[in-house]
Design a protein around this motif. Structure first.
Motif, short mmCIF file in Angstrom:
data_model
loop_
_atom_site.label_atom_id
_atom_site.label_comp_id
_atom_site.label_asym_id
_atom_site.label_seq_id
_atom_site.Cartn_x
_atom_site.Cartn_y
_atom_site.Cartn_z
N ALA A 62 1.74 -3.59 -5.97
CA ALA A 62 1.54 -2.15 -6.18
C ALA A 62 1.43 -1.85 -7.67
O ALA A 62 0.55 -1.11 -8.12
N ALA A 81 0.83 -1.20 0.00
CA ALA A 81 0.00 0.00 0.00
C ALA A 81 0.87 1.25 0.00
O ALA A 81 0.56 2.25 -0.67
N ASP A 82 1.95 1.19 0.76
CA ASP A 82 2.88 2.33 0.79
C ASP A 82 3.46 2.60 -0.59
O ASP A 82 3.47 3.75 -1.06
N ARG A 114 -1.95 -3.00 -9.13
CA ARG A 114 -3.06 -2.13 -8.75
C ARG A 114 -3.05 -0.84 -9.58
O ARG A 114 -4.08 -0.40 -10.10
N LEU A 115 -1.87 -0.28 -9.76
CA LEU A 115 -1.77 0.97 -10.53
C LEU A 115 -2.09 0.72 -12.00
O LEU A 115 -2.66 1.57 -12.68
N TYR A 152 2.35 1.63 -3.47
CA TYR A 152 1.25 2.04 -4.35
C TYR A 152 0.93 3.52 -4.19
O TYR A 152 0.88 4.28 -5.14
N ARG A 153 0.75 3.94 -2.94
CA ARG A 153 0.33 5.31 -2.67
C ARG A 153 1.38 6.32 -3.14
O ARG A 153 1.07 7.33 -3.77
N GLN A 154 2.63 6.00 -2.88
CA GLN A 154 3.66 6.98 -3.23
C GLN A 154 3.88 7.07 -4.74
O GLN A 154 4.11 8.16 -5.27
N ARG A 201 1.54 6.52 -6.93
CA ARG A 201 0.35 7.20 -7.44
C ARG A 201 0.47 8.72 -7.25
O ARG A 201 0.20 9.50 -8.16
N GLU A 202 0.94 9.11 -6.07
CA GLU A 202 1.13 10.54 -5.82
C GLU A 202 2.14 11.15 -6.78
O GLU A 202 1.95 12.25 -7.31
#
Ligand SMILES: Cc1ncc(COP(=O)(O)O)c(C=O)c1O
Length: 475
Positions: A56, A15-16, A59-60, A18-20, A22-23
């Motif tokens: 990650a 999740a980490d 998902r992206l 993935y989130r970074q 994506r940002e």
């Protein structure tokens, strides 16, 4: 490019990541089409399992941020938007510069956008740069493997200092040896270094009015009180200099921006002032290589008997401003401090460029190049002056300009809005500058026209358009 991912700790690693990622895609740090690291490489770098990274990426990809190309890798999808990178808003009280620098930062910049008929000031013709010679000389430097390319003295490459001393000795009668020369990052750094070593806070620096704002900014940054002194047909008005002046900054060969040559009488008066008042003189000889008529007058540096003149030159006009090559020739007493200031500022300039320039001068290529430029720029100056005379002599006085890359004109009526004229003619794709930005007090209405950028074939049309704008403004 290495992509930085900070992992928060245990668990939810995918999740980490993935989130970074994506940002980074959303804020534009990762751009559409950019390739992501291979999952194996990224997992090794982050010390996580490959499955974590694969999760990650999957998902992206499912969300359309990434696309995989078989065998080629994973890329940021070209459909993802690439906005401007976001700046983090400060929390609490924002950092503020010293008030002095806040004031300097708000000073107007004089650069205007390009135009089809481009009379912007101070920019030499990029197409005249001796590209092939330069490429060959720099390539030769890069092939060298000796120690000469490792941290030279702050004063710069010795061979270049010797070449400069010889060249200005020959062309300008400046008296100097290699040890008197310090190579700088353009004339601008010379102003900054001189200001740092010479100016106490609140000391008075007298400058020409109108004059060259970037030099004034260097003096202000050192804490000086900058006092503008009017220039007349002979140069700076020496009688108006405050007695406690610590430094006088002048452009005697070709006053910037008016183009006046400082008379011999005025030069002598200035030198007498400097020795009586123990004031230093900073002689900025930024474009005197392009002298078209008459014999140049002796520089202040060679007329000076008391060791108070600091001479500054630049290769920005004869080669190109982006090289950032200039020099200062200073009295012996200042050299150790200038060396230290240079070391504190940037250690030394680019060794490869300095060595290449030394060869360009020593092998005679530089002198040939300058002669070629002189012919080209003289032709442009002649066409410009002739066109201005023909179209606009009723409206303006053309100031004599026997050197350099620009001509200034003053309107015969005092109450003309030169800035409005510059704006009006800009709408007709002609770039000229009003003189306003070069004055610190009440400006004279006038324009300055550079001919470094505009080819000879476009000058007459540019002046015709300017004349139309002036006539429209006049009535
Ligand atoms: C009066 C004056 N001095 C010096 C310079 C040269 O500056 P630099 O060598 O920093 O490019 C210029 C360039 O426009 C100038 O107009």
């Amino acid at each position: 490019m290495e992509f930085h991912v900070s992992l928060g700790g245990r668990g939810a690693l995918a999740a980490d990541v993935y989130r970074q990622l994506r940002e980074a895609i959303l804020d534009g740090r990762l751009r559409p089409g950019e390739r992501l690291p291979a999952t194996r490489a990224l997992s090794e770098r982050l010390e996580v399992s490959r499955n974590t990274v694969l999760d990650a990426y999957r998902r992206l990809t499912a969300e359309g941020f990434l696309t995989g190309r078989a065998g080629a890798g994973t890329f940021v999808s070209t459909e993802s938007a690439a906005p401007e990178p976001r700046r983090r808003a400060p929390s609490g009280r924002a950092l503020e510069p010293r008030p002095l620098w806040r004031a300097l930062a708000s000073e107007a910049t004089l650069s205007a956008p390009p135009a089809s008929h481009d009379f912007r000031v101070g920019i030499p013709d990029p197409s005249l740069f001796p590209r092939d010679d330069w490429r060959r000389l720099v390539a030769r430097q890069l092939r060298k493997r000796d120690r000469s390319s490792v941290y030279p003295e702050p004063a710069g490459v010795l061979r270049l200092r010797a070449a400069i001393a010889r060249a200005v000795g020959l062309s300008r009668g400046v008296q100097a040896g290699a040890d008197d020369v310090l190579v700088t990052s353009g004339a601008q750094q010379a102003f900054d270094l001189v200001a740092r070593v010479l100016i106490e806070p609140r000391a008075i620096v007298a400058v020409e009015e109108p004059g060259y704002p970037p030099a004034h900014a260097a003096f202000r940054a050192a804490g000086a009180r900058v006092v503008p002194i009017r220039v007349d047909g002979e140069g700076i008005d020496v009688a108006a200099l405050p007695p406690e002046t610590r430094l006088v900054y002048v452009t005697p060969s070709h006053q910037f921006p008016l183009g006046t040559v400082m008379s011999l009488r005025r030069r002598q008066a200035l030198l007498a002032f400097s020795s009586e008042r123990n004031a230093a003189i900073l002689e900025d000889d930024y474009d005197s290589e392009f002298r078209f008529d008459g014999r140049p007058l002796e520089p202040l540096q060679s007329l000076d008997q008391s060791g108070r003149v600091i001479y500054v030159g630049s290769f920005s006009k004869v080669l190109r401003p982006s090289l950032r090559l200039g020099f200062v020739i200073a009295p012996e007493t200042l050299m150790p401090a200038l060396w230290s200031a240079k070391r504190v500022s940037d250690s030394h300039g680019s060794v490869d460029a300095q060595a290449a320039l030394a060869e360009l001068i020593d092998d005679g290529m530089f002198a040939r190049h300058v002669r070629r430029l002189q012919r080209t720029y003289r032709e442009r100056r002649d066409i410009l002056v002739e066109a201005l005379t023909r179209e606009l002599i009723d409206f303006l006085e053309i100031l004599p300009s026997s050197a350099g890359l620009h001509v200034s004109v003053l309107f015969r009526r005092r109450r003309v809005d030169a800035k409005a004229i510059a704006r009006a003619v800009r709408r007709n794709d002609v770039a000229v500058e009003s003189l306003d930005g070069y004055f610190q007090r009440r400006p004279r209405a006038g324009l300055v026209l550079g001919y470094g950028l505009i080819p000879a074939s476009k000058i007459r049309e540019g002046v015709r358009r300017l004349a139309a704008a002036i006539r429209a403004h006049w009535s």
